[in-house]
Write an enzyme that holds these catalytic residues in place. Structure first.
Site, short mmCIF file in Angstrom:
data_model
loop_
_atom_site.label_atom_id
_atom_site.label_comp_id
_atom_site.label_asym_id
_atom_site.label_seq_id
_atom_site.Cartn_x
_atom_site.Cartn_y
_atom_site.Cartn_z
N HIS A 17 0.84 -1.21 0.00
CA HIS A 17 0.00 0.00 0.00
C HIS A 17 0.87 1.24 0.00
O HIS A 17 0.54 2.26 -0.60
CB HIS A 17 -0.96 -0.01 1.20
N ASP A 115 -4.56 6.78 1.18
CA ASP A 115 -4.70 5.38 0.77
C ASP A 115 -6.04 4.84 1.28
O ASP A 115 -6.60 5.35 2.26
CB ASP A 115 -3.55 4.56 1.36
O1 LIG Z 1 9.81 -11.16 -3.30
C1 LIG Z 1 9.10 -10.18 -3.54
C2 LIG Z 1 7.73 -10.17 -3.26
C3 LIG Z 1 7.01 -9.04 -3.56
N1 LIG Z 1 7.63 -7.95 -4.12
C4 LIG Z 1 6.84 -6.75 -4.44
O2 LIG Z 1 5.82 -6.60 -3.47
C5 LIG Z 1 4.63 -6.15 -4.06
C6 LIG Z 1 3.54 -7.14 -3.72
O3 LIG Z 1 2.30 -6.55 -3.94
P1 LIG Z 1 1.00 -7.38 -4.31
O4 LIG Z 1 1.26 -8.25 -5.45
O5 LIG Z 1 -0.10 -6.40 -4.49
O6 LIG Z 1 0.76 -8.34 -3.10
P2 LIG Z 1 0.59 -8.11 -1.52
O7 LIG Z 1 1.83 -7.69 -0.95
O8 LIG Z 1 0.00 -9.37 -0.99
O9 LIG Z 1 -0.52 -6.92 -1.49
C7 LIG Z 1 -1.62 -6.57 -0.67
O10 LIG Z 1 -2.09 -5.32 -1.22
C8 LIG Z 1 -2.51 -5.37 -2.59
C9 LIG Z 1 -2.91 -3.97 -3.01
O11 LIG Z 1 -4.03 -3.55 -2.32
C10 LIG Z 1 -3.66 -6.37 -2.74
O12 LIG Z 1 -4.00 -6.48 -4.10
C11 LIG Z 1 -3.24 -7.73 -2.18
O13 LIG Z 1 -4.30 -8.64 -2.26
C12 LIG Z 1 -2.79 -7.57 -0.74
O14 LIG Z 1 -2.38 -8.82 -0.20
C13 LIG Z 1 4.88 -6.07 -5.56
O15 LIG Z 1 5.14 -4.74 -5.91
C14 LIG Z 1 6.13 -6.91 -5.76
O16 LIG Z 1 6.94 -6.46 -6.83
C15 LIG Z 1 8.96 -7.97 -4.41
O17 LIG Z 1 9.51 -6.99 -4.94
N2 LIG Z 1 9.66 -9.09 -4.11
#
Ligand SMILES: O=c1ccn([C@@H]2O[C@H](COP(=O)(O)OP(=O)(O)O[C@H]3O[C@H](CO)[C@@H](O)[C@H](O)[C@H]3O)[C@@H](O)[C@H]2O)c(=O)[nH]1
Length: 475
Positions: A17, A115
């Site tokens: 977020h 947000d």
């Molecule tokens: O090893 C990793 C794992 C993740 N990321 C980054 O982390 C972010 C992950 O975001 P997302 O794919 O949206 O997953 P979550 O972290 O689980 O996000 C939460 O927030 C999102 C936005 O509201 C929602 O869509 C999801 O369901 C919620 O779990 C991305 O930018 C990835 O590039 C990395 O760089 N490296």
């Protein structure tokens, strides 16, 4: 000389977020350098390495105020991550108010942008005669559903998962109750009540910035633009400004491994590697980790797997870096047997860079919205394995709606077996279905690039907003 326009941005903690709203802020000041933006950042204890290193990338032309961290002991133990994030912001409201008051006394704030988890902070806009905008870091379909729930809540008495018919949101693929976002799973929950409260309050903001784009969700966006009315005739103004994703990857603590993995990817054939990751905090149970390991082995495909400690182990914590080596949870001999084909990384990968590599031909993803946008921007087809939050809904959109993914997991408590994993992975990486998906993904990739051109839909929307803010004379 253009006059300076002062804006306050209120992110919520949690990597996925924090990043998109700050990336939005960066884009705004890059395209409109006469904007003066201050980010007021709530925090929950000491942030994990991923957030810490990301926060260091905030450029000097964006002001940041770091609020005193909320004590973890003031939050319910083991609660759903969304509830923790939401509560952190709620408990930070007095210090957010203080920060806004002090900023506004120096120069009037034209707009507050918060947000979605920080929506309560927008109540302060009236006091400062500022405009109020919600930054919705998710899909237009999710936004549409949030608004629809207000009506559904009045009309339906059962739990949504028991609805016989799928819900039909205008311009969106039909969705079954069981695939709705997690807070709706139990209507008596506080999380659901907050979800509803936010949906109701959306009609009173001056606008909602949505991290989506016309070329991806034209049906949902157009329906929201045309039909987004409240009973009392108040119209929702939606501004699709996406895709907003990180430019480069944030590193965590194990930079060496992360850059080794890019080196490894560069040596693999085109479209041959499946990237496996469940977002910034998602994990699987120990039994499921084992099944996935055997499934990847059975598929005989190359893979890069970001592994976290199992959800049923003591070291699993969504908001903290684990202090154990997750690799020790893999089946015996797995790393040795797969060393020619695969690489397993502990906890974090430079995802944006990984997806850019031409050797990456598929993404087994939990369908977090950021991961989806990053995958689309690189044209990488998806195997959908939703875990929580609104991920099942995203999976439905990708698989049934856009047909750019194959869905692998359907039920919350289902253990996906190795044979099924191997079959779906092979189908995406080398099957006919995979070919079609790759072609459709390419169309979305081009659409995303188009939306971000100077004359593209999202950049034009941003310019429209910037213009409104520049010419705003107070309410
Ligand atoms: O090893 C990793 C794992 C993740 N990321 C980054 O982390 C972010 C992950 O975001 P997302 O794919 O949206 O997953 P979550 O972290 O689980 O996000 C939460 O927030 C999102 C936005 O509201 C929602 O869509 C999801 O369901 C919620 O779990 C991305 O930018 C990835 O590039 C990395 O760089 N490296």
């Amino acid at each position: 000389m253009a006059k300076t326009t002062h804006i306050a941005v209120i992110p919520s903690p949690g990597f996925s977020h924090l990043v998109p709203i700050l990336e939005f802020t960066k884009r705004l000041v890059t395209n409109h350098p006469n904007f003066h933006i201050t980010c007021i950042i709530p925090s929950l204890g000491s942030p994990p390495n991923s957030s810490k290193s990301y926060l260091q990338t905030i450029p000097p032309n964006i002001n940041s105020i770091f609020l005193p961290p909320i004590n973890k002991h003031d939050l319910p133990q083991g609660a759903y991550p969304g509830v923790i994030i939401q509560l952190t912001v709620t408990l930070s409201l007095p210090s957010i108010h203080q920060a806004l008051k002090s900023l506004n006394s120096k120069a009037p704030l034209v707009a507050l942008i918060a947000d979605s988890f920080a929506f309560e902070a927008l109540d302060f806009a009236k006091e400062f005669n500022s405009l109020s905008y919600l930054y919705f870091p998710s899909s237009a379909m999710n936004l549409s559903l949030s608004l629809h729930l207000v009506k559904l809540d009045e009309e339906v008495s059962c739990e949504y998962k028991d609805l016989q018919e799928p819900i039909k949101l205008q311009g969106c693929v039909p969705i079954h109750g069981r695939d709705l976002p997690a807070p709706t799973k139990m209507r008596s929950n506080d999380a659901y009540k907050k979800f509803l409260q936010r949906a109701k309050s959306m009609y009173f903001f001056d606008g909602i910035l949505c991290n989506s784009f016309l070329e991806l969700e034209s049906g949902a966006i157009k329906a929201l633009e045309e039909k987004g009315h409240h009973e009392n005739g108040k119209k929702i103004s939606i501004f699709p400004v996406g895709p907003i994703t990180q430019k480069g990857s944030s590193a965590s603590s194990n930079d060496v491994d992360e850059f080794e993995c890019l080196k490894w990817l560069k040596n693999q054939p085109q479209n041959s590697v499946l990237y496996v990751s469940f977002g910034s905090g998602g994990t699987l149970s120990l039994r499921q980790i084992n099944e996935l390991a055997y499934g990847l082995e059975l598929s005989d495909q190359r893979f890069l797997w970001v592994l976290r400690a199992p959800s049923d182990s003591v070291s699993a914590d969504y908001f903290e870096d684990a202090n154990v080596d997750p690799l020790k949870f893999l089946p015996k001999g797995f790393l040795e047997r797969t060393k020619e084909k695969g690489l397993v990384l502990a906890s974090w990968a430079p995802q944006v860079e990984v997806l850019k590599q031409s050797s990456v031909g598929g993404f087994l993803s939990h369908c977090g919205w950021n991961s989806i946008l990053e995958s689309i921007q690189e044209g990488v087809p998806i195997v959908a394995w939703p875990l929580f939050a609104e991920q099942a809904m995203n999976a439905v959109m990708l698989s049934d709606g856009l047909e750019v993914a194959i869905r692998l997991k359907f039920e919350d408590d289902e253990i996906v077996e190795k044979e099924k994993i191997a079959k779906v992975v092979k189908c995406l990486m080398e099957g006919e279905e995979g070919k079609g998906i790759r072609e459709r993904m390419k169309v979305l990739k081009d659409g995303a690039a188009k939306a971000l051109k100077d004359d593209g839909s999202s950049i034009q929307t941003l310019s429209y907003l910037a213009n409104q803010w520049e010419n705003f004379g107070g309410i």
